[in-house]
Enzyme design. Structure first.
Site, PDB file in Angstrom:
ATOM      1  N   LYS A  48       0.825  -1.213   0.000  1.00 41.53           N
ATOM      2  CA  LYS A  48       0.000   0.000   0.000  1.00 41.53           C
ATOM      3  C   LYS A  48       0.861   1.266   0.000  1.00 41.53           C
ATOM      4  O   LYS A  48       0.679   2.147  -0.842  1.00 41.53           O
ATOM      5  CB  LYS A  48      -0.931   0.019   1.228  1.00 41.53           C
ATOM      6  CG  LYS A  48      -1.830  -1.202   1.354  1.00 41.53           C
ATOM      7  CD  LYS A  48      -2.771  -1.096   2.534  1.00 41.53           C
ATOM      8  CE  LYS A  48      -2.086  -1.095   3.880  1.00 41.53           C
ATOM      9  NZ  LYS A  48      -1.551  -2.401   4.313  1.00 41.53           N
ATOM     10  N   ARG A  62      -9.865   0.673   8.298  1.00 45.55           N
ATOM     11  CA  ARG A  62      -9.549  -0.703   8.670  1.00 45.55           C
ATOM     12  C   ARG A  62     -10.705  -1.356   9.428  1.00 45.55           C
ATOM     13  O   ARG A  62     -10.602  -2.528   9.785  1.00 45.55           O
ATOM     14  CB  ARG A  62      -8.297  -0.728   9.551  1.00 45.55           C
ATOM     15  CG  ARG A  62      -6.974  -0.842   8.779  1.00 45.55           C
ATOM     16  CD  ARG A  62      -5.809  -0.686   9.767  1.00 45.55           C
ATOM     17  NE  ARG A  62      -4.618  -1.402   9.407  1.00 45.55           N
ATOM     18  CZ  ARG A  62      -3.539  -0.862   8.860  1.00 45.55           C
ATOM     19  NH1 ARG A  62      -3.506   0.405   8.542  1.00 45.55           N
ATOM     20  NH2 ARG A  62      -2.469  -1.614   8.626  1.00 45.55           N
ATOM     21  N   ARG A 104      11.905  -5.762   5.589  1.00 44.07           N
ATOM     22  CA  ARG A 104      11.831  -4.331   5.916  1.00 44.07           C
ATOM     23  C   ARG A 104      12.290  -4.089   7.358  1.00 44.07           C
ATOM     24  O   ARG A 104      12.918  -3.081   7.660  1.00 44.07           O
ATOM     25  CB  ARG A 104      10.399  -3.819   5.713  1.00 44.07           C
ATOM     26  CG  ARG A 104      10.270  -2.320   5.946  1.00 44.07           C
ATOM     27  CD  ARG A 104       8.910  -1.764   5.550  1.00 44.07           C
ATOM     28  NE  ARG A 104       7.832  -2.226   6.417  1.00 44.07           N
ATOM     29  CZ  ARG A 104       6.553  -1.911   6.257  1.00 44.07           C
ATOM     30  NH1 ARG A 104       6.191  -1.130   5.254  1.00 44.07           N
ATOM     31  NH2 ARG A 104       5.633  -2.378   7.069  1.00 44.07           N
ATOM     32  N   ARG A 140      11.147  -0.422  12.787  1.00 44.34           N
ATOM     33  CA  ARG A 140       9.764  -0.574  13.280  1.00 44.34           C
ATOM     34  C   ARG A 140       9.655  -1.840  14.133  1.00 44.34           C
ATOM     35  O   ARG A 140       9.867  -2.950  13.631  1.00 44.34           O
ATOM     36  CB  ARG A 140       8.788  -0.656  12.092  1.00 44.34           C
ATOM     37  CG  ARG A 140       8.504   0.682  11.467  1.00 44.34           C
ATOM     38  CD  ARG A 140       7.590   0.578  10.273  1.00 44.34           C
ATOM     39  NE  ARG A 140       6.338  -0.121  10.533  1.00 44.34           N
ATOM     40  CZ  ARG A 140       5.341  -0.191   9.677  1.00 44.34           C
ATOM     41  NH1 ARG A 140       5.429   0.414   8.500  1.00 44.34           N
ATOM     42  NH2 ARG A 140       4.244  -0.846   9.975  1.00 44.34           N
ATOM     43  N   ARG A 146       0.404 -11.755  14.130  1.00 42.30           N
ATOM     44  CA  ARG A 146      -0.715 -11.196  14.901  1.00 42.30           C
ATOM     45  C   ARG A 146      -1.423 -10.123  14.054  1.00 42.30           C
ATOM     46  O   ARG A 146      -2.646 -10.053  13.999  1.00 42.30           O
ATOM     47  CB  ARG A 146      -0.168 -10.610  16.210  1.00 42.30           C
ATOM     48  CG  ARG A 146      -1.147  -9.826  17.023  1.00 42.30           C
ATOM     49  CD  ARG A 146      -2.070 -10.728  17.857  1.00 42.30           C
ATOM     50  NE  ARG A 146      -3.223  -9.977  18.328  1.00 42.30           N
ATOM     51  CZ  ARG A 146      -4.487 -10.384  18.239  1.00 42.30           C
ATOM     52  NH1 ARG A 146      -4.778 -11.559  17.744  1.00 42.30           N
ATOM     53  NH2 ARG A 146      -5.470  -9.623  18.666  1.00 42.30           N
TER      54      ARG A 146
END
Ligand code: B4P
Length: 199
Positions: free
Chosen positions: A14, A89, A128, A134, A145
């Site tokens: 995205k 979402r 990534r 992150r 999860r």
């Protein structure tokens, strides 16, 4: 106005595709994930609250997310339209977005779902995670999860916009440029005479 939603599970591409679409269509890119990470970086109360959910791979509550999204849209009313990346979402988020756009005599033109198999998503996010810093990307348990949360809480968003006749699903596997060309073709198909494209 053109209002697009990029949809798909974490790591489906995205953010990657949104960055390319912004350049081509001159739209404002709104990524709720990026907005949360900005707040976290500045240690704001909103950021601290969001971090407690994001680090566990959970969704940030609608009450927080919808207010933040509204503020962002209302402070950028001169835009030709928006690319919503990672929002909505949940169904309450869909309803909030529709209301926000109706207030501007606008609507969601198209939701594009990027379809990517689970194991490819895990591979991309772990990759990534090596450089992104992150915490939700470098732990496979948290990644899985997030994928469960997507299936349980977020997939219904596709059905919501399908009922409105403006949702398409495309494969998110392949060269980034090839996927981009397919997305652009879907956008062109969806535009009606009243929409303005600034290339
Ligand atoms: P996001 O920031 O939205 O995280 P994401 O889904 O992982 O990002 P994205 O999907 O944009 O990454 P991309 O595939 O482009 O959300 C993070 C967290 O914030 C959520 O878990 C939640 O806690 C919270 N949150 C955000 N929005 C919320 C909301 N509305 N409500 C509640 N909570 C919310 O990139 C992934 C990797 O794949 C990149 O490394 C990229 O280079 C690679 N890639 C992309 N396309 C590829 C391709 N075609 N081939 C190979 N690799 C590719």
């Amino acid at each position: 106005m053109i209002n697009l939603i990029l949809f798909g599970q974490p790591g489906s591409g995205k953010g990657t595709q949104a960055a390319k679409l912004v350049e081509k269509y001159n739209l404002l890119h709104i990524s709720t994930g990026d907005l949360f990470r900005y707040e976290i970086g500045n240690s704001t109360p909103l950021g601290l609250e969001a971090k407690s959910y994001m680090d566990k791979g959970q969704l940030v509550p609608d009450s927080v997310t919808i207010g933040m999204l509204r503020n962002k849209v209302e402070s950028n009313t001169m835009s030709f339209g928006y690319i919503f990346d990672g929002f909505p979402r949940t169904i309450p988020q869909c309803e909030a977005l529709d209301n926000l756009l109706v207030e501007r005599n606008a609507h969601v033109n198209l939701l594009i779902m990027l379809d990517v198999p689970d194991e490819e998503v895990v591979r991309r996010l772990l990759e990534r995670g090596k450089t992104s810093g992150r915490p939700d990307d470098n732990d496979e348990t948290i990644i899985r999860r997030r994928m469960v949360v997507y299936k349980d809480e977020t997939t219904s968003v596709f059905g919501y916009y399908q009922e409105h006749g403006c949702a398409v699903k495309i494969s998110g596997v392949g060269e980034i440029e090839d996927i981009f060309q397919i997305i652009c073709a879907e956008i062109e198909k969806s535009l009606d005479e009243t929409d303005v494209v600034v290339a």
